[in-house]
Design an enzyme around this catalytic site. Structure first.
Site, mmCIF file in Angstrom:
data_model
loop_
_atom_site.group_PDB
_atom_site.id
_atom_site.type_symbol
_atom_site.label_atom_id
_atom_site.label_comp_id
_atom_site.label_asym_id
_atom_site.label_seq_id
_atom_site.Cartn_x
_atom_site.Cartn_y
_atom_site.Cartn_z
ATOM 1 N N HIS A 82 1.051 -1.662 0.220
ATOM 2 C CA HIS A 82 0.064 -0.357 -0.244
ATOM 3 C C HIS A 82 0.984 1.556 -0.021
ATOM 4 O O HIS A 82 1.993 1.888 0.789
ATOM 5 C CB HIS A 82 -1.226 0.310 0.801
ATOM 6 N N ASP A 161 -15.758 1.693 6.052
ATOM 7 C CA ASP A 161 -14.681 2.703 5.618
ATOM 8 C C ASP A 161 -15.288 3.817 4.286
ATOM 9 O O ASP A 161 -14.999 5.172 4.932
ATOM 10 C CB ASP A 161 -13.064 1.901 4.931
ATOM 11 N N ARG A 168 -15.457 11.565 6.820
ATOM 12 C CA ARG A 168 -14.486 12.444 6.919
ATOM 13 C C ARG A 168 -13.681 13.525 6.223
ATOM 14 O O ARG A 168 -13.611 14.427 6.646
ATOM 15 C CB ARG A 168 -13.083 11.204 7.066
ATOM 16 N N SER A 183 -8.115 2.770 9.104
ATOM 17 C CA SER A 183 -8.976 2.863 7.423
ATOM 18 C C SER A 183 -7.883 1.766 5.898
ATOM 19 O O SER A 183 -8.817 2.035 5.668
ATOM 20 C CB SER A 183 -8.981 4.689 6.867
ATOM 21 N N LYS A 187 -8.497 -2.602 5.134
ATOM 22 C CA LYS A 187 -9.002 -3.039 3.557
ATOM 23 C C LYS A 187 -7.826 -3.614 2.895
ATOM 24 O O LYS A 187 -8.126 -4.426 2.754
ATOM 25 C CB LYS A 187 -8.799 -1.198 2.727
HETATM 26 N N1 URA Z 1 -5.903 6.355 2.934
HETATM 27 C C1 URA Z 1 -6.857 5.613 2.982
HETATM 28 O O1 URA Z 1 -8.094 4.886 2.643
HETATM 29 N N2 URA Z 1 -7.403 6.076 3.898
HETATM 30 C C2 URA Z 1 -7.682 7.181 5.006
HETATM 31 O O2 URA Z 1 -7.990 7.448 5.870
HETATM 32 C C3 URA Z 1 -6.172 7.991 4.507
HETATM 33 C C4 URA Z 1 -5.456 7.697 3.555
#
Ligand code: URA
Length: 440
Positions: A82, A161, A168, A183, A187
């Protein structure tokens, strides 16, 4: 306990227990909490923070708010990477097939671009016909065909999320380390991973602009990932200048293909190699970093990674011939050039400004619902350290309208800085956070 009691508890600076956190995540998933209640708790978390145990509980609850993928008979360890996002960052497009070619199984769920940074899904969708919205059974089919799959994070994986992130975005509660950590990790954990490498970017083109902020986030991600049983590491990497030469979806895809074919810019190849090598070590596909680097280099130089990429594109319904004939990718109707204003060495290129110019040309979006132009963007003809003479082309702009090209031309010209002497080489990797270095 009622939502108002949970909100009050966090507002007053107390830690939430598992029951309260589960109630909040359930409230986000089944809509039993209103937007106002969710946003109030998000703001309380931003202001009061969370302990590591609260962040772990929140991550676990969000992971299990939807389906957790279980790849059927994976051909090897299930691995992913990621990135917190940068300008010109096409590493995921290269890394997924490289790791697959080295024996890993990569069910990569990615996002779309927002603001000045691009998104892997937008880049991959530059391939004509390719689909990124895939059901879990289709992901299994693509993984069987290619060993890797790049799909958009679906509503079925960590659905809490989706609602929380949108709130957010609207309530100035993005920049909270516990909220970002839960978050991102929820995922990734919903992919059923064995190993994860995180590329946490730092610098003016990054989400976390200072190294201290990036390190704090990287440490939280590694600590919570470890607490959830994941083999995880994070690299802190520089994002002051764009990565590679191409910024824009189809342009970046083309550059990713160049790297998969054994060429491409040195910085893209190096960052892919470092991240993929760490992942191969985490997945026990290599005994040490140097053996892992050799495996990655062989996969790039032999064409086996490119074959995996081609197989993945075909399995996702795209035109696999783009890998041999990039002219099949979309092309912008207008191309303009930016030239150097003086003789000298390029000593800086502002990544945020170049990302902003690419958005103006149509390559990015300012609202989640905007469409992107797969052909638009910026190609850097000169990189930091190159010697140029006044009047020499230093960048190419790809767009649809003369007005957008004119606006972007001024921004790109101002993003370059020149000096009489070459700048000192800057390190791409600024640090490595492992579970031992982040354990508290
Ligand atoms: N990327 C994400 O997936 N979540 C966040 O809160 C910030 C960046």
């Amino acid at each position: 306990m009622q939502p108002v009691d949970i909100i009050r508890r966090k507002r007053d600076g107390q830690a939430l227990d598992a029951a309260a956190i589960d109630a909040f995540v359930r409230g986000a998933t089944d809509a039993s909490w209103s937007d106002a209640q969710l946003a109030a708790l998000l703001m309380a978390v931003l202001l009061r923070g969370m302990t590591a145990e609260e962040t772990r509980l929140l991550t676990a609850a969000m992971t299990h708010s939807g389906t957790v993928l279980r790849v059927a008979n994976p051909p090897g360890p299930v691995l992913d990477k990621h990135s917190t996002g940068g300008v010109g960052d096409k590493v995921s497009l290269v890394l997924a097939p490289v790791v697959a070619a080295c024996g890993g199984c990569v069910p990569m769920m990615s996002g779309r671009g927002l603001g000045h940074t691009g998104g892997t899904i937008d880049k991959l969708e530059a391939v004509p016909g390719l689909r990124t919205t895939l059901a879990p059974a289709e992901i299994d089919r693509v993984l069987r065909a290619a060993g890797c799959c790049i799909a958009s994070a679906s509503g079925q994986l960590a659905p809490a999320d989706g609602r929380l992130y949108a709130l957010r975005d609207m309530t100035a509660t993005i920049d909270s380390v516990p909220l970002i950590t839960s978050s991102i990790l929820s995922k990734k954990l919903a992919e059923g991973l064995d190993g994860l490498v995180l590329d946490v970017k730092t610098g003016r083109g990054a989400f976390m602009q200072t190294e201290a902020e990036a390190r704090e986030l990287a440490e939280a991600l590694v600590d919570i990932g470890r607490r959830q049983g994941l083999a995880v590491e994070a690299l802190l990497t520089a994002m002051d200048v764009p990565l590679g030469r191409a910024v824009g979806n189809g342009l970046e895809l083309r550059e990713a293909i160049d790297v998969l074919a054994g060429g491409g810019p040195a910085d893209v190849r190096e960052l892919t190699t470092v991240l993929a090598a760490r992942l191969l070590c985490l997945g026990r596909l290599a005994a040490d970093e140097s053996g892992a680097r050799q495996l990655v280099q062989r996969a790039l130089d032999s064409g086996t990674a490119l074959e995996r990429f081609r197989a993945m594109i075909a399995a996702q319904g795209g035109d696999p011939h783009v890998t041999d004939d990039p002219a099949r990718l979309p092309r912008a109707p207008r191309v303009a050039r930016v030239v150097a204003s003086v003789d000298g060495f390029v000593c800086d290129i502002d990544a945020r400004a170049i990302g902003g110019a690419a958005v103006q040309l149509g390559a990015g979006r300012t609202r989640q619902t905007d469409d992107v132009d797969p052909a638009a963007g910026v190609t850097l003809l000169a990189q930091v350290g190159d010697r140029v003479t006044a009047g020499e082309p230093i960048a190419e702009l790809h767009g649809r309208s003369e007005a957008s090209l004119q606006r972007a031309r001024d921004v790109v010209a101002a993003a370059f800085r020149f000096a009489r002497h070459p700048p000192p080489a800057a390190a791409l990797v600024r640090g490595c956070i492992t579970p031992t270095s982040s354990a508290s």
